[in-house]
Each structure stands twice: as structure tokens, then as C-alpha cells.
Scaffold this active site. Structure first.
Site, short mmCIF file in Angstrom:
data_model
loop_
_atom_site.label_atom_id
_atom_site.label_comp_id
_atom_site.label_asym_id
_atom_site.label_seq_id
_atom_site.Cartn_x
_atom_site.Cartn_y
_atom_site.Cartn_z
N ARG A 1 28.17 47.65 48.09
CA ARG A 1 29.14 46.85 47.32
C ARG A 1 29.06 47.20 45.83
O ARG A 1 30.04 47.07 45.09
CB ARG A 1 28.91 45.34 47.54
CG ARG A 1 29.83 44.47 46.69
CD ARG A 1 29.96 43.03 47.20
NE ARG A 1 28.70 42.41 47.48
CZ ARG A 1 27.84 41.95 46.54
NH1 ARG A 1 28.12 42.06 45.27
NH2 ARG A 1 26.71 41.38 46.91
N ASP B 1 51.93 48.09 37.82
CA ASP B 1 51.75 48.45 39.23
C ASP B 1 52.49 49.77 39.44
O ASP B 1 53.72 49.80 39.44
CB ASP B 1 52.30 47.33 40.13
CG ASP B 1 52.02 47.61 41.61
OD1 ASP B 1 51.97 48.80 41.99
OD2 ASP B 1 51.88 46.65 42.38
N TYR C 1 55.82 42.60 43.65
CA TYR C 1 55.37 42.48 45.04
C TYR C 1 55.05 41.00 45.36
O TYR C 1 54.43 40.31 44.55
CB TYR C 1 54.16 43.38 45.28
CG TYR C 1 53.65 43.26 46.68
CD1 TYR C 1 54.44 43.66 47.75
CD2 TYR C 1 52.39 42.73 46.95
CE1 TYR C 1 53.99 43.53 49.06
CE2 TYR C 1 51.93 42.61 48.25
CZ TYR C 1 52.74 43.00 49.30
OH TYR C 1 52.30 42.87 50.59
N LYS D 1 49.63 53.02 50.19
CA LYS D 1 50.94 53.69 50.16
C LYS D 1 50.75 55.19 49.89
O LYS D 1 50.10 55.86 50.66
CB LYS D 1 51.83 53.00 49.12
CG LYS D 1 51.81 51.46 49.19
CD LYS D 1 52.32 50.96 50.52
CE LYS D 1 52.53 49.47 50.63
NZ LYS D 1 51.39 48.60 50.51
#
Ligand SMILES: Cc1ncc(COP(=O)(O)O)c(C=O)c1O
Length: 394
Positions: free
Chosen positions: A59, A184, A112, A209
């Protein structure tokens, strides 16, 4: 590779990030481990104190993830990058890492859906307010800025309307008011839009994407322009835990190698499909930045390095025509998401935006006959034949 930042994006996509490997592996292996062994107690102590570089726990850092992060920073042209478990983990980490109670955000109204939800319904619980404006209207952006405005958050081209906001001019407003400037950049990818040329501080991606490009990973990224902004963001990501896993990091890094090829091939296809659709009698309107009929064609030419491969079109037959097209089209997969090698098609009024009232949809310019296509890299003539057949039946 030395001095990789001086090379073209084509070369960067192939080589950026890859680490020298003890066994001579050409590709950074997948370090599929949650934790890392210390040599002895003092080694562990030095790593925890930050006196020595090394890995402790995935992590907090992992060689495969770091490979991807280094590649992202280089390809996007920022100082550093953070790879996240999803695009939304990236958005959340950015907001939580930069804002505090009493801050105000100006955000694109066509943003979004989940970003809109976090800002409108979740951040408000922590005393952070957002004004949503049409960021393609510079006066609206200027009017929305208040003394408490800490961030301007833009998505361009907007989803699903393909409206474009002027990145340079908004950058000037952000600078004038000392605001954090976030973009974005998912729809364009670093191949077609260079956020840091416009003064953007933080570039966000849904790597689900274009960056990954094969519809088999959910992931996100934050790329920071200035090194100084990296450490606070890293702490936020490490503590909140929205880190990517090593296997997905490997897949995205693999996807990056063909990023430019994929983006350019899909764009060539999209231009041809948009030109075909523009003259189709059953199509009312096509929104694609590569068409002269796009209201912001000039702006797209100025700030983008290409038109991308997202097309929205409005069918004359409205809602029913949209549903019929979804049910009959061949090759293009009926699915949400975008930016993969396969063409995807969806009908916002019956799918992604069905939860909105018809009035709210209309206000957001999402008409009943609107169809969104993420153009892939299949044979373009075959895609056009498939569209022609399907449109004949609507
Ligand atoms: C423009 C944009 N930003 C962010 C996201 C969220 O990314 P993810 O689904 O990877 O969390 C999406 C998802 O579709 C998106 O299209």
C-alpha cells in the site's frame, strides 16, 4: 533509459518507467507481494524513518506500481504520479488531499457523474461547497469564483456532450485567484492534451480508459506538475488506501506501450465515422471536435493535439431510435466506459443518465436521441457498414 524526458512521447510510451532488473528482465516483473522482508531490524528502522529508500508494504510502495507511476509522470510531463485503484479513487484522493472545510470549488457542470456526486453530496458534509458551471463559458467561470474558491476543476471534452472548455483562459483565472487548477484528462490522454502547458496543477485520469486501453482493468492516476505537491498527495493515498494493485499496475504499464498507436488509430476511425454520420439523413447532429460543425472546432484545434475518438450524435427519431440502434448495431459493443481497442456504444437517456429527470437531462443537453460512441481500432469500413445497417432499421 537515461534522459527519457528528452525523448518523444512515442519512445517514452515504450521505455518510460521500466526498472533495471537483477535478472535482466526487459519488462519490470509483477511484484505480487503485500509486504517486503527487511535485512535486519536496523534496515527496517531506516526504511520506516525514510533514511533509506526501499519497500515496506505494497500500500505504501511496490516496484511494479512505481514503474507505472514513473512512466505516467514522464508521459504526461509532470513531476510525479500516483497510481490509484480507480479513476474515482484518484478524484477522491485529490479532493481530500487539497481541500478543507470552508473551501469552495468551481467545477464543470458536464463532469463525470460520480465526480459530480462526490462534490455535490459528499464533500458538502465536510464543509466544502461546489458551484457547477458551464466551463466553456469563461464569464460563468469568472462569476462563480469567490474569495473562498480554492480549486477550479475542469473536464474537457465533456461527457457525453463533447463540449470543450478553454484550458489556457481558465488557467489564467485560476492563477489570478490563486486557485488549484485540476483537469480530468481522461478523454484526451497525454497523447492529445498536455495539461501542464496550460498551468494545470493536477491532472487526473481514469486509467480504465485510454491509458490501459483494453477494457480489462479499473484504475486511476493523479499526475502533479510540481514535485512539492507530491508528498501530501502520497500520504493521503497511502493512508486512505486507494492504491492500485501490482497486477493491474503491470497491465496498465503494458497498455501504455501502445497508447499512442491506439489513440491515433482510433482517432482516424472516429474522424471517418463522424464525417459519415454528419451526412446521414437519420442523424440530427454530430458532436465531434474534428468536424468544422463542432461549435468549438477552432478551440479544439488550438488546445488539443487531435480530436480523439469519442463521438456523440443525436438521432432524429429520439428515444425509440436510440433504443433500436442499441439493439441492432453489430461489431460495436453495447456497454458503458470508453477508450479501449473495441468500439463501444451507449444511449445515455436509457442507460447512464436514465436516473435523471427528463427536464434535468435536457438542461444538461442530454437529449433522448443522444448516442455516445467510443470508437475503437477495428476496420473502419466494417464499422461504417455496421452503423449503416443499424441506422437503416431505426
Ligand atoms: C471522465 C471520467 N473521469 C473519471 C471516471 C471514473 O473513473 P473509474 O471508473 O476508473 O473510477 C470516468 C469513468 O467513466 C470518466 O469517464
Amino acid at each position: 533509459m537515461k534522459n527519457i524526458r528528452n525523448y518523444s512521447i512515442d519512445t517514452q510510451c515504450i521505455h518510460a518507467g521500466t526498472k533495471d532488473d537483477a535478472n535482466g528482465a526487459v519488462i519490470t516483473p509483477i511484484y505480487q507481494t503485500s509486504t517486503f522482508k527487511f535485512q535486519d531490524a536496523s534496515h527496517g528502522a531506516r526504511l520506516f524513518k525514510g533514511e533509506e529508500k526501499g519497500y515496506i508494504y505494497t500500500r505504501l510502495g511496490n516496484p511494479t506500481i512505481e514503474t507505472l507511476e514513473d512512466a505516467l509522470a514522464i508521459i504526461e510531463g509532470g513531476a510525479k504520479a500516483l497510481a490509484c485503484a480507480s479513476g474515482m479513487a484518484a478524484v477522491h484522493t485529490l479532493l481530500a488531499g487539497t481541500l478543507q472545510s470552508g473551501d469552495h470549488v468551481v467545477c464543470s457542470e458536464s463532469v463525470y457523474g460520480a465526480t459530480q456526486t462526490i462534490l455535490a453530496n459528499v464533500m458538502t458534509r465536510f464543509g466544502i461547497e461546489t458551484t457547477f458551471v458551464d466551463t466553456s463559458d469563461l464569464a460563468a467561470v469568472r462569476n462563480a469564483v469567490k474569495p473562498s474558491t480554492k480549486m477550479i476543476y475542469v473536464e474537457t471534452p465533456a461527457n457525453p456532450t463533447i463540449v470543450i472548455s478553454d484550458l489556457e483562459e481558465i488557467g489564467k483565472i485560476a492563477k489570478e485567484h490563486n486557485c488549484i487548477y485540476a483537469l480530468d484528462n481522461t478523454f484526451m490522454s497525454p497523447v492529445l492534451q498536455r495539461p501542464f502547458d496550460f498551468g494545470v496543477d493536477y491532472s487526473i485520469h481514469s486509467m480504465t480508459k485510454y491509458l490501459n486501453g483494453h477494457a480489462d482493468v479499473v484504475a486511476g492516476a493523479i499526475i502533479v506538475k510540481d514535485e512539492g505537491n507530491y508528498s501530501p498527495m502520497r500520504k493521503m493515498l497511502n493512508h486512505f488506501g486507494g492504491t492500485i494493485n501490482p497486477f493491474d499496475a503491470f497491465l496498465v504499464h503494458r497498455g501504455l506501450k501502445t497508447l499512442k498507436l491506439r489513440v491515433m488509430a482510433a482517432q482516424d476511425n472516429a474522424q471517418k465515422i463522424a464525417e459519415y454520420l454528419e451526412h446521414h439523413p437519420k442523424v440530427e447532429n454530430v458532436m465531434y471536435p474534428g468536424l468544422k460543425s463542432h461549435p468549438q472546432y477552432e478551440l479544439a484545434q488550438k488546445q488539443q493535439l487531435g480530436s480523439g475518438s469519442m463521438i456523440s450524435m443525436e438521432l432524429k427519431g429520439g428515444f425509440d431510435a436510440g433504443v433500436k440502434l442499441m439493439n441492432s448495431i453489430e461489431i460495436m459493443q453495447l456497454a458503458v466506459s470508453l477508450g479501449g481497442v473495441e468500439s463501444l456504444i451507449q444511449h445515455p437517456a436509457s442507460m447512464t443518465h436514465a436516473g435523471m429527470s427528463p427536464e434535468a437531462r435536457l438542461q444538461a443537453k442530454i437529449t433522448d436521441g443522444l448516442v455516445r460512441i467510443s470508437v475503437g481500432i477495428e476496420d473502419v469500413d466494417e464499422l461504417i457498414v455496421a452503423m449503416d445497417k443499424a441506422l437503416a432499421g431505426v
